[in-house]
Motif scaffolding. Structure first.
Motif, mmCIF file in Angstrom:
data_model
loop_
_atom_site.group_PDB
_atom_site.id
_atom_site.type_symbol
_atom_site.label_atom_id
_atom_site.label_comp_id
_atom_site.label_asym_id
_atom_site.label_seq_id
_atom_site.Cartn_x
_atom_site.Cartn_y
_atom_site.Cartn_z
ATOM 1 N N VAL A 498 0.788 -1.278 0.013
ATOM 2 C CA VAL A 498 0.046 0.075 -0.013
ATOM 3 C C VAL A 498 1.018 1.330 -0.018
ATOM 4 C CG1 VAL A 498 -1.715 1.257 1.272
ATOM 5 C CG2 VAL A 498 -1.942 -1.171 1.200
ATOM 6 N N TYR A 499 1.655 1.182 0.734
ATOM 7 C CA TYR A 499 2.758 2.579 0.750
ATOM 8 C C TYR A 499 3.449 2.611 -0.476
ATOM 9 C CZ TYR A 499 6.897 5.235 1.985
ATOM 10 O OH TYR A 499 7.738 6.273 2.162
ATOM 11 N N TRP A 502 0.925 3.872 -2.931
ATOM 12 C CA TRP A 502 0.768 5.477 -2.695
ATOM 13 C C TRP A 502 1.592 6.387 -3.201
ATOM 14 C CZ3 TRP A 502 3.671 8.599 0.836
ATOM 15 C CH2 TRP A 502 2.766 9.971 0.891
ATOM 16 N N LEU A 503 3.042 5.737 -3.049
ATOM 17 C CA LEU A 503 3.898 6.586 -3.428
ATOM 18 C C LEU A 503 3.815 6.604 -4.862
ATOM 19 C CD1 LEU A 503 7.356 5.456 -1.375
ATOM 20 C CD2 LEU A 503 6.084 7.516 -1.429
ATOM 21 N N ARG A 504 3.576 5.653 -5.593
ATOM 22 C CA ARG A 504 3.589 5.694 -7.311
ATOM 23 C C ARG A 504 2.634 6.667 -7.612
ATOM 24 N NH1 ARG A 504 1.266 0.651 -10.269
ATOM 25 N NH2 ARG A 504 3.582 -0.462 -9.949
ATOM 26 N N TYR A 505 1.670 6.910 -6.979
ATOM 27 C CA TYR A 505 0.483 8.005 -7.621
ATOM 28 C C TYR A 505 0.653 9.469 -6.881
ATOM 29 C CZ TYR A 505 -1.570 3.753 -9.614
ATOM 30 O OH TYR A 505 -1.821 2.914 -10.322
ATOM 31 N N SER A 506 1.244 9.478 -5.759
ATOM 32 C CA SER A 506 1.351 10.637 -5.033
ATOM 33 C C SER A 506 2.606 11.574 -4.996
ATOM 34 C CB SER A 506 0.857 10.649 -3.515
ATOM 35 O OG SER A 506 1.937 9.862 -2.867
ATOM 36 N N ARG A 507 3.914 10.521 -5.090
ATOM 37 C CA ARG A 507 5.349 10.801 -5.077
ATOM 38 C C ARG A 507 5.924 10.140 -5.956
ATOM 39 N NH1 ARG A 507 6.253 13.455 -0.150
ATOM 40 N NH2 ARG A 507 8.262 14.109 -1.263
ATOM 41 N N TYR A 511 8.833 7.317 -5.686
ATOM 42 C CA TYR A 511 8.637 6.018 -5.912
ATOM 43 C C TYR A 511 9.657 5.382 -6.941
ATOM 44 C CZ TYR A 511 6.460 1.844 -8.394
ATOM 45 O OH TYR A 511 6.343 0.829 -8.816
#
Length: 526
Positions: A498-499, A502-507, A511
Motif C-alpha cells: 500500500v505504501y 501510494w508513492l507511485r501515484y502521489s510521489r 517511488y
C-alpha cells in the motif's frame, strides 16, 4: 552513493566504506546463524517434535535448497550492492512495489529475530548461572542487560562488532567439533553411529512416530523438523547487507555467501548426527521431549568431555546467543537505515536514515531497534505464560520456559516464515532481472534453474508450516501471538504494498528511487 532519481538529493552520509574484509563478513553472517545456538536450541525441537532421528537429514535438505537459492542471490550481488539487500534486489528485479513490500517484511523478520535470540540468551544465561554458581537470577534481568549492551556496542564502528563475533564464533565451533570428535573416538553411542537413520535424505521427510523407540513421544511432524532446519541458517544471507561497508563487495559478498551457506550446512549435518549417535535413539528422543530439552547436548558434553567443559559449553551458549542477537541487531538496524534514507521525509532521513559522522554506523536506526527489542521482551515477560503437562497430564505453569518457548520459539517461527517468503520472492526477482528484464546476461543454471527450484522449495516449507500450524508452536500453540502470526506477516507485507502504491501515484519521483540507493561502483555493473 547515487540514486536513480533526484528524490534523495540530500541523502544523509552513508555507511563507512571499506570497513571490513571477507573474513569479517563471513564471521558476521555465520554468527547470525549462531552454530552453538542453532544446534543446542533447534535440534531438540526438530528431534522431539519434528522428524526425530531424521533431523540431520533435514539440515542436509536445507543445505541443498539454500545453496540453490544462494547461487541466484550472489549472481544478483555481483551487479547490485546495497545495505537493503533483499529490498534492493527485489526492487531491481520485480519492481518497486514488490521491493518495498519485501523490504518491510525482511525488516520485520530481522527485527523479531533479535528478540527471539534475546529470549534464548536469557534462558541459557539463567540456566548457566544457576547450575554453575548456584545463583538463580531472573531471566528478565539477562534479557534487559543483553538488549542494552547490544544497542551500546552497535553505536560504534562495525569493526568492533566484527571482532567480538569472530572470537565467539571460533570458540563455538571448536567446542562443537570437540563434542563430535569425542563421539567418533568412542565409536558412536549405544546404537552405533546410526547414519542410515540420521543423514539419508529421505529421513528428512519422515515424521517422528508416536511412542518412538519406546519413549512417551507424541507423534511429530516432519514439517517442524524442516522448518527449524531452515531457521538454523537464517542470517547467512546478511552478507549482502554489509556490501556497502566491505572492501571489495563484487568479490567478497558472493564468495562469503556461498562459504557461509555450504559451510554451515555441512557443519550442522555433521554435528547433529554425531550428537544423536552419542546419545542413542531412545535417549535422544527422551531428552528432546522433556522439560529440559537442552540435556540432549548437555548430557553428552558431561559424559564425554567432563564437568569443566560442560560449564564452558554453557557459557559459550550464552555468549553465542548474545553474539547472534548482536548480529541480527546489526542486520535489522541496516534494513531500518536503508528504508529510512528513502522515505520522503527530511526528518526520517536525518534520523533513521543517517549514519554516525564519526563511526559510520546507523546509530539512530540501531537505537530504534534496541527500543523495539526491549518492548517485545517486556510484553512477552508480563503477558504470556507456558504450561507443561506434569506426570499426570495436568498443565502446570512453567514461567522458566517463557523465554525459550514463547520468545525464542514463537518469534523464530514468525521471523523464519517471513524471511522464507522474502527469499522465495527474491529467487523470482533474480529470474525476472536476468531473463525478463534482461538487464544483464545470466547463466541459465545459476540465474534460472537454481533460483526457481530454491524459491519453490521455500514456498513448500512455508506451506508445510501452515498445514501443521496447530502443532508448530508446541507448548505455545494456544498463544494469541502464535494464532496472530499469519496476520502479522500478511499485514506487514500489505502495508509495504500500500505504501509503495501510494508513492507511485502521489510521489512518483520518490517511488522511482525505491531500492535504488546503491554504491556508485556497483550499480549496473557489467
Amino acid at each position: 552513493m547515487s540514486t536513480d532519481s533526484a528524490a534523495i538529493s540530500d541523502a544523509p552520509q552513508g555507511l563507512k566504506k571499506g570497513a571490513i574484509g571477507m573474513v569479517a563478513v563471513i564471521f558476521m553472517a555465520v554468527a547470525n546463524a549462531a552454530p552453538i545456538t542453532a544446534m543446542t536450541g533447534n535440534t531438540p525441537i526438530a528431534v522431539g517434535f519434528g522428524n526425530g532421528l531424521g533431523a540431520p537429514a533435514g539440515f542436509l535438505f536445507a543445505t541443498i535448497i539454500l545453496t540453490l537459492f544462494a547461487l541466484g542471490y550472489v549472481a544478483m550481488a555481483k551487479h547490485i550492492t546495497t545495505t537493503g539487500a533483499f529490498y534492493g534486489f527485489i526492487s531491481h528485479g520485480l519492481g518497486q512495489v514488490w521491493g518495498m513490500a519485501a523490504g518491510f517484511l525482511a525488516t520485520f523478520a530481522y527485527v523479531v529475530f533479535e528478540g527471539s535470540l534475546i529470549g534464548g540468551c536469557a534462558y541459557f544465561a539463567n540456566d548457566a548461572v544457576n547450575t554453575i554458581v548456584g545463583v538463580d537470577i531472573p531471566w528478565l534481568v539477562f534479557a534487559i542487560g543483553a538488549t542494552v549492551a547490544i544497542a551500546a556496542l552497535c553505536h560504534f564502528h562495525i569493526s568492533l562488532t566484527a571482532a567480538i563475533l569472530g572470537v565467539t564464533l571460533v570458540s563455538e565451533v571448536l567446542i562443537l567439533v570437540a563434542l563430535a570428535l569425542s563421539v567418533i573416538v568412542s565409536g558412536g553411542g549405544p546404537d552405533g553411529f546410526m547414519l542410515d537413520k540420521t543423514v539419508l535424505l529421505n529421513r528428512a521427510f519422515e515424521s517422528l512416530p508416536e511412542g518412538a523407540f519406546g519413549t512417551a513421544a507424541a507423534a511429530g511432524s516432519m514439517a517442524i523438523g524442516l522448518f527449524f532446519a531452515f531457521w538454523s541458517w537464517v542470517g547467512f544471507e546478511t552478507t549482502a547487507v554489509y556490501g556497502e561497508e566491505s572492501r571489495n563487495p563484487k568479490k567478497i559478498i558472493p564468495r562469503a555467501t556461498l562459504i557461509a551457506v555450504i559451510g554451515l550446512g555441512l557443519f550442522y549435518t555433521f554435528i547433529s548426527a554425531m550428537v544423536l549417535a552419542g546419545n542413542g535413539a531412545k535417549a535422544s528422543v527422551e531428552a528432546s521431549i522433556s522439560a529440559s530439552p537442552l540435556d540432549l547436548f548437555f548430557g553428552l558434553v558431561q559424559s564425554n568431555l567432563g564437568t569443566v567443559l560442560l560449564d564452558i559449553y554453557k557459557a559459550l551458549l550464552v555468549i553465542g546467543s548474545f553474539a547472534c542477537a548482536l548480529a541480527f541487531h546489526n542486520a535489522a538496524s541496516r534494513y531500518l537505515f536503508a528504508l529510512g534514507r528513502e522515505i520522503p521525509s527530511a526528518a526520517v532521513q536525518k534520523t533513521i536514515g543517517s549514519a554516525h559522522p564519526k563511526h559510520g554506523s546507523p546509530y539512530l536506526a540501531s537505537a530504534l531497534q534496541g527500543v523495539i527489542t526491549l518492548v517485545l521482551v517486556l510484553l512477552f515477560a508480563f503477558f504470556t505464560a507456558v504450561q507443561v503437562p506434569d506426570a499426570d497430564g495436568v498443565p502446570v505453569d512453567t514461567p522458566a520456559l517463557v523465554p525459550y518457548t514463547n520468545i525464542y520459539g514463537l518469534l523464530a517461527l514468525i521471523g523464519t516464515a517471513a524471511i522464507l517468503l522474502v527469499q522465495a520472492i527474491c529467487s523470482f526477482a533474480v529470474i525476472w532481472y536476468f531473463w525478463v528484464r534482461k538487464v544483464h546476461s545470466g547463466n541459465a543454471i545459476t540465474t534460472l534453474i537454481c533460483p526457481l527450484i530454491g524459491g519453490v522449495a521455500m514456498l513448500y516449507v512455508v506451506w508445510l508450516l501452515w498445514d501443521n500450524r496447530a502443532f508448530a508452536a508446541g507448548y505455545a500453540a494456544n498463544s494469541l501471538v502464535f494464532k496472530s502470526a499469519p496476520y502479522f506477516i500478511a499485514g506487514v507485507f500489505v502495508l509495504g504494498l500500500v505504501y509503495a502504491l501510494w508513492l507511485r501515484y502521489s510521489r512518483p519521483e520518490v517511488y522511482a528511487a525505491i531500492g535504488r540507493t546503491v554504491m556508485e561502483d556497483a550499480h549496473e555493473r557489467s
